[in-house]
Scaffold this motif. Structure first.
Motif, PDB file in Angstrom:
ATOM      1  N   ASN A 134      -8.738  34.397  43.907  1.00  0.00           N
ATOM      2  CA  ASN A 134      -8.065  34.653  45.178  1.00  0.00           C
ATOM      3  C   ASN A 134      -6.724  33.926  45.279  1.00  0.00           C
ATOM      4  O   ASN A 134      -5.891  34.295  46.086  1.00  0.00           O
ATOM      5  CB  ASN A 134      -8.973  34.317  46.377  1.00  0.00           C
ATOM      6  CG  ASN A 134      -9.287  32.842  46.476  1.00  0.00           C
ATOM      7  OD1 ASN A 134      -8.609  31.987  45.925  1.00  0.00           O
ATOM      8  ND2 ASN A 134     -10.351  32.523  47.184  1.00  0.00           N
ATOM      9  N   TRP A 135      -6.489  32.908  44.470  1.00  0.00           N
ATOM     10  CA  TRP A 135      -5.231  32.184  44.431  1.00  0.00           C
ATOM     11  C   TRP A 135      -4.186  32.929  43.588  1.00  0.00           C
ATOM     12  O   TRP A 135      -3.035  32.551  43.547  1.00  0.00           O
ATOM     13  CB  TRP A 135      -5.429  30.777  43.869  1.00  0.00           C
ATOM     14  CG  TRP A 135      -6.012  30.813  42.491  1.00  0.00           C
ATOM     15  CD1 TRP A 135      -5.322  30.875  41.307  1.00  0.00           C
ATOM     16  CD2 TRP A 135      -7.394  30.861  42.157  1.00  0.00           C
ATOM     17  NE1 TRP A 135      -6.201  30.951  40.260  1.00  0.00           N
ATOM     18  CE2 TRP A 135      -7.482  30.938  40.757  1.00  0.00           C
ATOM     19  CE3 TRP A 135      -8.568  30.839  42.901  1.00  0.00           C
ATOM     20  CZ2 TRP A 135      -8.704  31.002  40.087  1.00  0.00           C
ATOM     21  CZ3 TRP A 135      -9.772  30.887  42.234  1.00  0.00           C
ATOM     22  CH2 TRP A 135      -9.832  30.966  40.840  1.00  0.00           C
ATOM     23  N   LEU A 136      -4.624  33.977  42.922  1.00  0.00           N
ATOM     24  CA  LEU A 136      -3.747  34.762  42.046  1.00  0.00           C
ATOM     25  C   LEU A 136      -3.971  36.246  42.336  1.00  0.00           C
ATOM     26  O   LEU A 136      -4.425  36.993  41.470  1.00  0.00           O
ATOM     27  CB  LEU A 136      -4.091  34.420  40.591  1.00  0.00           C
ATOM     28  CG  LEU A 136      -3.113  34.772  39.488  1.00  0.00           C
ATOM     29  CD1 LEU A 136      -1.771  34.083  39.701  1.00  0.00           C
ATOM     30  CD2 LEU A 136      -3.683  34.379  38.140  1.00  0.00           C
ATOM     31  N   PRO A 137      -3.687  36.665  43.584  1.00  0.00           N
ATOM     32  CA  PRO A 137      -4.003  38.051  43.957  1.00  0.00           C
ATOM     33  C   PRO A 137      -3.179  39.059  43.161  1.00  0.00           C
ATOM     34  O   PRO A 137      -1.994  38.848  42.918  1.00  0.00           O
ATOM     35  CB  PRO A 137      -3.658  38.108  45.447  1.00  0.00           C
ATOM     36  CG  PRO A 137      -2.670  37.010  45.653  1.00  0.00           C
ATOM     37  CD  PRO A 137      -2.999  35.941  44.636  1.00  0.00           C
ATOM     38  N   ALA A 138      -3.857  40.116  42.752  1.00  0.00           N
ATOM     39  CA  ALA A 138      -3.189  41.162  41.976  1.00  0.00           C
ATOM     40  C   ALA A 138      -3.988  42.456  42.091  1.00  0.00           C
ATOM     41  O   ALA A 138      -5.139  42.450  42.526  1.00  0.00           O
ATOM     42  CB  ALA A 138      -3.063  40.745  40.514  1.00  0.00           C
ATOM     43  N   ASP A 139      -3.368  43.536  41.667  1.00  0.00           N
ATOM     44  CA  ASP A 139      -4.035  44.835  41.640  1.00  0.00           C
ATOM     45  C   ASP A 139      -4.795  45.043  40.347  1.00  0.00           C
ATOM     46  O   ASP A 139      -5.494  46.036  40.182  1.00  0.00           O
ATOM     47  CB  ASP A 139      -3.009  45.946  41.841  1.00  0.00           C
ATOM     48  CG  ASP A 139      -2.314  45.826  43.187  1.00  0.00           C
ATOM     49  OD1 ASP A 139      -3.020  45.760  44.212  1.00  0.00           O
ATOM     50  OD2 ASP A 139      -1.070  45.761  43.218  1.00  0.00           O
ATOM     51  N   GLY A 140      -4.644  44.110  39.408  1.00  0.00           N
ATOM     52  CA  GLY A 140      -5.345  44.178  38.138  1.00  0.00           C
ATOM     53  C   GLY A 140      -5.009  42.965  37.290  1.00  0.00           C
ATOM     54  O   GLY A 140      -4.036  42.257  37.553  1.00  0.00           O
ATOM     55  N   TYR A 141      -5.856  42.732  36.293  1.00  0.00           N
ATOM     56  CA  TYR A 141      -5.711  41.566  35.421  1.00  0.00           C
ATOM     57  C   TYR A 141      -5.907  41.987  33.970  1.00  0.00           C
ATOM     58  O   TYR A 141      -6.789  42.788  33.668  1.00  0.00           O
ATOM     59  CB  TYR A 141      -6.756  40.498  35.772  1.00  0.00           C
ATOM     60  CG  TYR A 141      -6.674  40.043  37.210  1.00  0.00           C
ATOM     61  CD1 TYR A 141      -5.879  38.965  37.579  1.00  0.00           C
ATOM     62  CD2 TYR A 141      -7.379  40.711  38.207  1.00  0.00           C
ATOM     63  CE1 TYR A 141      -5.791  38.555  38.900  1.00  0.00           C
ATOM     64  CE2 TYR A 141      -7.292  40.312  39.537  1.00  0.00           C
ATOM     65  CZ  TYR A 141      -6.496  39.238  39.875  1.00  0.00           C
ATOM     66  OH  TYR A 141      -6.406  38.837  41.179  1.00  0.00           O
TER      67      TYR A 141
END
Length: 159
Positions: A79-86
């Motif tokens: 949650n500290w690195l929100p993104a649409d994908g990883y």
């Protein structure tokens, strides 16, 4: 040669040799933010080094516990690195955790669980899973085949 492993079962880790062609449109969402992390397995010969590499690359919070359970929890949170994908790319994958087969199996299980967790649409906005891919790169096709067998065995033992 184009590999189709991005479209296979969500609980598989992708392993390929450097000669494989990866079509980014199969991995990246059409729009939005995508976090891409590059790790070098030669710097992760044991669990402690692996924890440090994952923590540094994914900016784990200060409460990270420096153990397998904490790694699993952080990989399924982010949650500290929100993104649409990883996308996590591990270079020199056959050398990953070369000091301990049990630790290697544990890491493969944790990564597989994270891939499966993020792929689930349950509790996600719009009912869509989030792409979370792990690409393990090998120098040779033979190394890739052996690593796929190791992963299959580790994930099978999880069930």
């Amino acid at each position: 040669m184009t590999d189709d492993w991005w479209h296979r079962s969500a609980d598989q880790l992708a392993v390929c040799s450097r000669s494989a062609v990866v079509e980014l449109t199969a991995v990246l969402p059409a729009t939005g933010r995508f976090v891409v992390v590059h790790l070098d397995a030669t710097r992760m010969s044991d669990a402690d080094h692996a924890f440090h590499e994952f923590s540094d690359a994914l900016l784990f919070p200060s409460y990270f516990g420096w153990n397998w359970a904490a790694l699993s929890e952080c990989l399924r949170d982010l949650n500290w690195l929100p993104a649409d994908g990883y996308l996590i790319v591990v270079d020199n994958a056959p050398r990953l955790l070369s000091d301990g087969a049990r630790d290697r199996d544990t890491l493969f299980q944790i990564l597989s669980q994270a891939v499966h967790y993020w792929a689930s649409p349950l509790g996600r906005p719009n009912g869509n899973g989030v792409p979370f891919k792990v690409l393990l790169l090998c120098d040779l096709d033979e190394e890739a085949a052996l690593l796929r067998q190791e992963i299959a065995s580790a994930v099978h033992n999880l069930r």
